[in-house]
Design a protein around this motif. Structure first.
Motif, PDB file in Angstrom:
ATOM      1  N   TYR A   1      43.941  39.833   7.015  1.00 60.71           N
ATOM      2  CA  TYR A   1      42.959  39.471   8.024  1.00 60.71           C
ATOM      3  C   TYR A   1      43.502  38.303   8.851  1.00 60.71           C
TER       4      TYR A   1
ATOM      5  N   GLN B   1      41.751  35.024  11.140  1.00 56.86           N
ATOM      6  CA  GLN B   1      40.506  34.321  11.444  1.00 56.86           C
ATOM      7  C   GLN B   1      40.794  33.331  12.555  1.00 56.86           C
TER       8      GLN B   1
ATOM      9  N   GLY C   1      36.255  29.396  14.653  1.00 55.80           N
ATOM     10  CA  GLY C   1      34.839  29.661  14.854  1.00 55.80           C
ATOM     11  C   GLY C   1      34.440  31.117  14.787  1.00 55.80           C
ATOM     12  N   MET C   2      35.334  31.956  14.317  1.00 59.10           N
ATOM     13  CA  MET C   2      35.065  33.398  14.312  1.00 59.10           C
ATOM     14  C   MET C   2      35.104  33.945  12.891  1.00 59.10           C
ATOM     15  N   GLY C   3      34.649  35.182  12.773  1.00 60.13           N
ATOM     16  CA  GLY C   3      34.759  35.874  11.496  1.00 60.13           C
ATOM     17  C   GLY C   3      36.157  36.439  11.298  1.00 60.13           C
ATOM     18  N   LEU C   4      36.318  37.221  10.260  1.00 60.26           N
ATOM     19  CA  LEU C   4      37.613  37.793   9.936  1.00 60.26           C
ATOM     20  C   LEU C   4      37.780  39.166  10.580  1.00 60.26           C
TER      21      LEU C   4
ATOM     22  N   PHE D   1      44.704  35.501   6.338  1.00 59.77           N
ATOM     23  CA  PHE D   1      44.290  35.616   4.946  1.00 59.77           C
ATOM     24  C   PHE D   1      44.696  36.975   4.394  1.00 59.77           C
TER      25      PHE D   1
ATOM     26  N   PHE E   1      40.450  36.596  -2.148  1.00 58.10           N
ATOM     27  CA  PHE E   1      41.221  36.084  -1.034  1.00 58.10           C
ATOM     28  C   PHE E   1      42.237  35.036  -1.465  1.00 58.10           C
TER      29      PHE E   1
ATOM     30  N   PRO F   1      44.665  31.630  -0.185  1.00 56.79           N
ATOM     31  CA  PRO F   1      44.286  30.373   0.473  1.00 56.79           C
ATOM     32  C   PRO F   1      44.559  30.341   1.970  1.00 56.79           C
TER      33      PRO F   1
ATOM     34  N   ARG G   1      48.247  29.040   7.971  1.00 51.58           N
ATOM     35  CA  ARG G   1      47.886  28.584   9.322  1.00 51.58           C
ATOM     36  C   ARG G   1      49.111  28.677  10.208  1.00 51.58           C
TER      37      ARG G   1
ATOM     38  N   GLY H   1      40.379  29.674   1.389  1.00 52.25           N
ATOM     39  CA  GLY H   1      40.077  31.085   1.565  1.00 52.25           C
ATOM     40  C   GLY H   1      38.623  31.368   1.231  1.00 52.25           C
TER      41      GLY H   1
ATOM     42  N   PHE I   1      29.712  33.919   5.052  1.00 52.64           N
ATOM     43  CA  PHE I   1      29.965  35.200   5.700  1.00 52.64           C
ATOM     44  C   PHE I   1      29.269  36.316   4.936  1.00 52.64           C
TER      45      PHE I   1
ATOM     46  N   GLY J   1      30.486  39.605   9.260  1.00 47.41           N
ATOM     47  CA  GLY J   1      29.750  38.962  10.325  1.00 47.41           C
ATOM     48  C   GLY J   1      30.536  37.759  10.840  1.00 47.41           C
ATOM     49  N   GLY J   2      30.004  37.130  11.881  1.00 45.39           N
ATOM     50  CA  GLY J   2      30.708  36.027  12.515  1.00 45.39           C
ATOM     51  C   GLY J   2      30.627  34.711  11.757  1.00 45.39           C
TER      52      GLY J   2
END
Lengths: 111, 115
Positions: free
Chosen positions: A35, A37, A40-43, A90, A102, A104, A107, B43, B90, B106-107
């Motif tokens: 994934y 990220q 400020g957003m989801g995955l 991730f 998941f 860690p 970045r 994570g 989430f 979701g966001g």
């Protein structure tokens, strides 16, 4: 039992460079995922694998490649890095039909 | 295709008060539903899941969630919030027959618990 491990933790790339993000799990899970990220957003799912030798695209696969030669390892390859690939990456794994575990995160900054 | 909505970017609650973090979903067929928590620079950690059975699911750290099929919701709750609960939460959904066990997230909702 280390779970899901990812290396490196941080990396800065120049535009056009390539790199491989490493992911290893020691839980003998069949399924693995990558994934990204964004702040400020989801995955968002990049690629996933349901077993060694089997991979498939997720929602945002462009600019990435994966391989799954063993159950434990699922490396993510970035070719020709672009600023749009600046994100936190991730890796996750799961047994069949169960929750995902998941790592860690890595970045990555592309300048 | 499935989707998840977390309508609140941030939820603020005082320590000791009950908290609710909202989640609604859209999926074909019966859903698998999950809540994850993310602490800064970490994570995602699994909190709880609904697969089948009782609509009220209990999870880690005193959290629980209620599955409501008619409202397609899976709200996360805790009777008494702690400052240490402050994190990013989430909600995620997977279709029942999803062979790849793929999740749609979701966001996220940032929970701020103030002393």
């Amino acid at each position: 039992n280390a779970g899901v491990t990812q290396t490196p933790k941080f990396r800065i790339l120049k535009i056009g460079q390539s790199m491989t993000l490493q992911c290893t799990q020691d839980m003998n899970h069949n399924y693995m995922y990558w994934y990204r990220q964004d702040p400020g957003m989801g995955l968002k799912l990049i690629y996933y694998s349901v077993g060694a030798g089997i991979t498939d695209k997720g929602e945002v696969p462009n600019g990435y490649n994966v391989s799954r030669s063993t159950t434990e390892d699922f490396p993510l390859r970035l070719e020709l890095a672009a600023p749009s690939q600046t994100s936190v990456y991730f890796c996750a794994s799961s047994p069949v039909g169960n929750e995902q575990f998941f790592g860690p995160g890595t970045r990555l900054t592309v300048l | 295709a499935q989707s998840v909505a977390q309508p609140e970017d941030q939820v603020n609650v005082a320590e000791g008060n009950p908290l609710t973090v909202k989640c609604t979903y859209s999926v074909s067929g019966n859903p698998y539903l999950f809540w994850y928590v993310q602490y800064p620079n970490r994570g995602l950690q699994f909190l709880l899941k609904y697969i089948t059975g009782d609509n009220l699911v209990k999870g880690s750290y005193g959290f629980e969630a209620e599955f409501n099929k008619s409202q397609t919701s899976f709200h996360l709750k805790k009777p008494s919030a702690l400052v240490s609960d402050s994190a990013l939460y989430f909600c995620a959904v997977s279709p029942y027959n999803n062979a790849g066990n793929m999740l749609t997230f979701g966001g996220g909702t940032r929970l701020m618990v103030k002393p």
